[in-house]
Scaffold this active site. Structure first.
Site, PDB file in Angstrom:
ATOM      1  N   SER A  20       0.836  -1.213   0.000  1.00 29.48           N
ATOM      2  CA  SER A  20       0.000   0.000   0.000  1.00 29.48           C
ATOM      3  C   SER A  20       0.860   1.248   0.000  1.00 29.48           C
ATOM      4  CB  SER A  20      -0.870   0.070   1.267  1.00 29.48           C
ATOM      5  OG  SER A  20      -1.697  -1.031   1.349  1.00 29.48           O
ATOM      6  N   HIS A  79      -1.614 -12.358   0.811  1.00 31.12           N
ATOM      7  CA  HIS A  79      -1.412 -12.168   2.251  1.00 31.12           C
ATOM      8  C   HIS A  79      -1.723 -13.447   3.013  1.00 31.12           C
ATOM      9  CE1 HIS A  79      -1.653  -7.928   0.972  1.00 31.12           C
ATOM     10  NE2 HIS A  79      -0.929  -7.678   2.055  1.00 31.12           N
ATOM     11  N   GLU A 135      -5.074  -4.813  14.946  1.00 32.60           N
ATOM     12  CA  GLU A 135      -4.752  -5.215  16.314  1.00 32.60           C
ATOM     13  C   GLU A 135      -5.667  -4.506  17.315  1.00 32.60           C
ATOM     14  OE1 GLU A 135      -2.514  -3.656  14.198  1.00 32.60           O
ATOM     15  OE2 GLU A 135      -1.928  -5.615  13.388  1.00 32.60           O
TER      16      GLU A 135
HETATM   17  N1  HPA Z   1      -2.001  -2.800  11.642  1.00 35.84           N
HETATM   18  C1  HPA Z   1      -1.761  -3.830  10.820  1.00 35.84           C
HETATM   19  N2  HPA Z   1      -1.602  -3.708   9.516  1.00 35.84           N
HETATM   20  C2  HPA Z   1      -1.695  -2.466   9.001  1.00 35.84           C
HETATM   21  C3  HPA Z   1      -1.933  -1.346   9.801  1.00 35.84           C
HETATM   22  C4  HPA Z   1      -2.092  -1.521  11.198  1.00 35.84           C
HETATM   23  O1  HPA Z   1      -2.319  -0.580  11.973  1.00 35.84           O
HETATM   24  N3  HPA Z   1      -1.955  -0.272   8.952  1.00 35.84           N
HETATM   25  C5  HPA Z   1      -1.726  -0.755   7.705  1.00 35.84           C
HETATM   26  N4  HPA Z   1      -1.569  -2.072   7.717  1.00 35.84           N
END
Ligand code: HPA
Length: 281
Positions: free
Chosen positions: A42, A97, A196
């Protein structure tokens, strides 16, 4: 689609499938060997055209073992690029992923394919959450090390691979000579796809992490197994959960990526041509 990773390829070893993918890439691009490979996460997607001349763009689903990305905002193309000095870079715009549930073989197939095309340097990029409060949205951070919280490994069998200096010190130094402002941090890979909890983010910080995300660590391990030297870069797309008051949204993460794209593309376009000819390990 018949060539989705995993199913349909169960009879082939990961190395055989990667070799097959590499020969398809050579055939469709006309480029026999690639020297450098990049996986663009990204925010990093625009870098491809700025690194050099685009020689070929191959839809990922034409290459054995690849699948079109399930995530909006992740393109599904493999791009072959010629650098000004004649070397070739392979940009893998089709990341699988861990959270997609196709298994770790599918997650690291791109890296193994890159190695099979001849690439000796693997540049892994991602969008990630900042745990360290100094890491604010829009900031690129060099990955200095990782903590793998997926409870999985791409290595199969009794394969004991050393991960000391996994994120190449000399490549990090090179990146910092190009952009002396670059911070470094330890990347913590969570399985996802949920973000998270604030408690998990605090935990990531306590165990030594500064960045949280859902990719990269498993790929870096596979790159090391394949003998590649790794450069890892995260774009901080958001403060990790609980670090700031606001809730996380995927749309916000993508928007932060889009906003940072020109800066990240320029950074990679400066770094890639200066990457060394040979891997040092
Ligand atoms: N956590 C996990 N993956 C991510 C985050 C995040 O805060 N932001 C972009 N990818």
């Amino acid at each position: 689609m018949s060539n989705s990773s995993g199913q349909g390829h169960a009879d082939r070893s990961p190395a055989d499938l990667a070799a097959e993918a590499a020969s398809t890439i050579a055939e469709l691009s006309g480029v026999e060997q690639h020297d450098i490979a990049l996986t663009l996460g990204s925010g990093w997607g625009r870098a491809a055209e700025q690194i050099g001349e685009v020689v070929a763009q191959i839809p990922a689903d034409q290459v054995p073992g690849f699948r079109s990305s399930a995530v909006v905002g992740h393109s599904g193309l493999l791009t072959s690029i010629r650098l000004a000095d004649g070397r070739h870079a392979l940009v893998i715009g089709a990341r699988t992923h861990f959270y997609e549930g196709h298994g770790v073989r599918a997650v690291v197939h791109g890296v193994r394919t890159a190695a099979a095309t001849g690439a000796r340097i693997m540049v892994l990029t991602n969008g990630a959450g900042g745990v360290d409060p100094r890491f604010t949205p829009g900031m690129p951070v060099l990955i200095s090390d990782h903590i793998n919280l997926t409870a999985a490994s791409p290595l199969e069998g009794a394969t004991f691979v050393d991960l000391t200096d996994l994120y190449s010190p000399r490549l990090r130094m090179l990146a910092r000579t190009i952009d002396p402002q670059l911070h470094e941090g330890v990347y913590v890979q969570f399985p996802g796809p949920h973000y998270e909890t604030p408690a998990e983010v605090r935990y990531a910080g306590i165990i030594g992490g500064q960045i949280v995300g859902m990719s990269t660590a498993l790929e870096a391990i596979a790159a090391r197994e394949a003998g590649m030297e790794v450069l890892g870069l995260s774009l901080i797309t958001n403060a990790a959960a609980g670090i700031s008051e606001s809730a996380l949204s995927h749309e916000e993460v993508l928007q932060a990526g889009r906003d940072a794209e020109p800066r990240l593309a320029a950074l990679l376009a400066d770094i890639v041509p200066q990457l060394p000819e040979r891997a040092e390990r």
